[in-house]
Design a protein around this motif. Structure first.
Motif, short mmCIF file in Angstrom:
data_model
loop_
_atom_site.label_atom_id
_atom_site.label_comp_id
_atom_site.label_asym_id
_atom_site.label_seq_id
_atom_site.Cartn_x
_atom_site.Cartn_y
_atom_site.Cartn_z
N LEU A 197 0.86 -0.95 0.50
CA LEU A 197 0.03 -0.29 -0.45
C LEU A 197 1.01 1.68 0.02
N ALA A 198 1.72 1.20 0.25
CA ALA A 198 2.72 2.05 0.85
C ALA A 198 3.14 2.82 -0.49
N LEU A 244 1.76 2.82 -3.34
CA LEU A 244 0.87 3.49 -4.46
C LEU A 244 1.32 4.79 -4.38
N PRO A 245 0.41 5.15 -6.01
CA PRO A 245 0.16 6.90 -6.23
C PRO A 245 -0.54 7.15 -5.27
N ARG A 246 -0.89 8.50 -4.78
CA ARG A 246 -1.79 8.58 -3.89
C ARG A 246 -2.07 10.44 -5.07
N PRO A 247 -2.93 10.81 -5.17
CA PRO A 247 -3.94 9.95 -5.57
C PRO A 247 -4.33 8.70 -5.96
N GLU A 248 -4.75 7.67 -6.16
CA GLU A 248 -4.61 6.44 -6.79
C GLU A 248 -5.40 6.89 -8.21
N PRO A 249 -4.65 6.30 -9.15
CA PRO A 249 -4.49 7.07 -10.44
C PRO A 249 -6.47 7.07 -11.11
N GLU A 250 -6.11 7.56 -12.10
CA GLU A 250 -7.73 7.85 -13.22
C GLU A 250 -8.16 6.42 -13.79
N PRO A 251 -8.57 5.63 -13.54
CA PRO A 251 -8.95 4.81 -14.90
C PRO A 251 -8.46 5.04 -16.36
N LEU A 252 -7.77 4.49 -16.91
CA LEU A 252 -7.76 4.59 -18.13
C LEU A 252 -9.21 3.89 -19.37
N THR A 253 -9.77 3.74 -18.42
CA THR A 253 -11.22 3.01 -20.23
C THR A 253 -12.09 3.06 -18.20
N GLU A 254 -12.76 2.67 -18.76
CA GLU A 254 -14.60 2.09 -18.01
C GLU A 254 -14.72 0.98 -18.70
N SER A 255 -14.08 0.42 -19.32
CA SER A 255 -14.48 -1.59 -19.17
C SER A 255 -13.03 -1.99 -19.66
#
Length: 86
Positions: free
Chosen positions: A7-8, A10-21
């Motif tokens: 967990l430490a 991981l990027p903060r904030p969490e990454p944006e989803p690259l796609t919706e599916s």
């Protein structure tokens, strides 16, 4: 659910989803089941109940250890490296 050493990292904030599916499912004409979001890079993949298991394949190919459910109303996370919910 306990803390995970990954967990430490991981990027903060969490990454944006690259796609919706799941783009891999869409490319082969398959229907994704239960989407997962990689918390390292934002890749969206289908779960192990899907025929192609793209979220697990993403972990195998990249080593990105933690994902979370990308389903509405779900926020649980899974560490592939530790094989546990976090």
């Amino acid at each position: 659910m306990s803390e995970c050493p990954h967990l430490a990292e991981l990027p903060r904030p969490e990454p944006e989803p690259l796609t919706e599916s799941c783009p891999e499912c869409l490319a082969v004409g398959s229907h994704p089941v239960q989407l997962r979001l990689c918390l390292t890079c934002g890749h969206v993949g289908c779960c192990d109940s899907s025929p192609h298991r793209h979220a697990t394949r993403h972990f195998t190919e990249t080593g990105h250890p933690v994902m979370r459910s990308f389903e509405p109303g779900e926020s649980w996370r899974w560490c592939y490296s530790d094989q546990r919910l976090i």
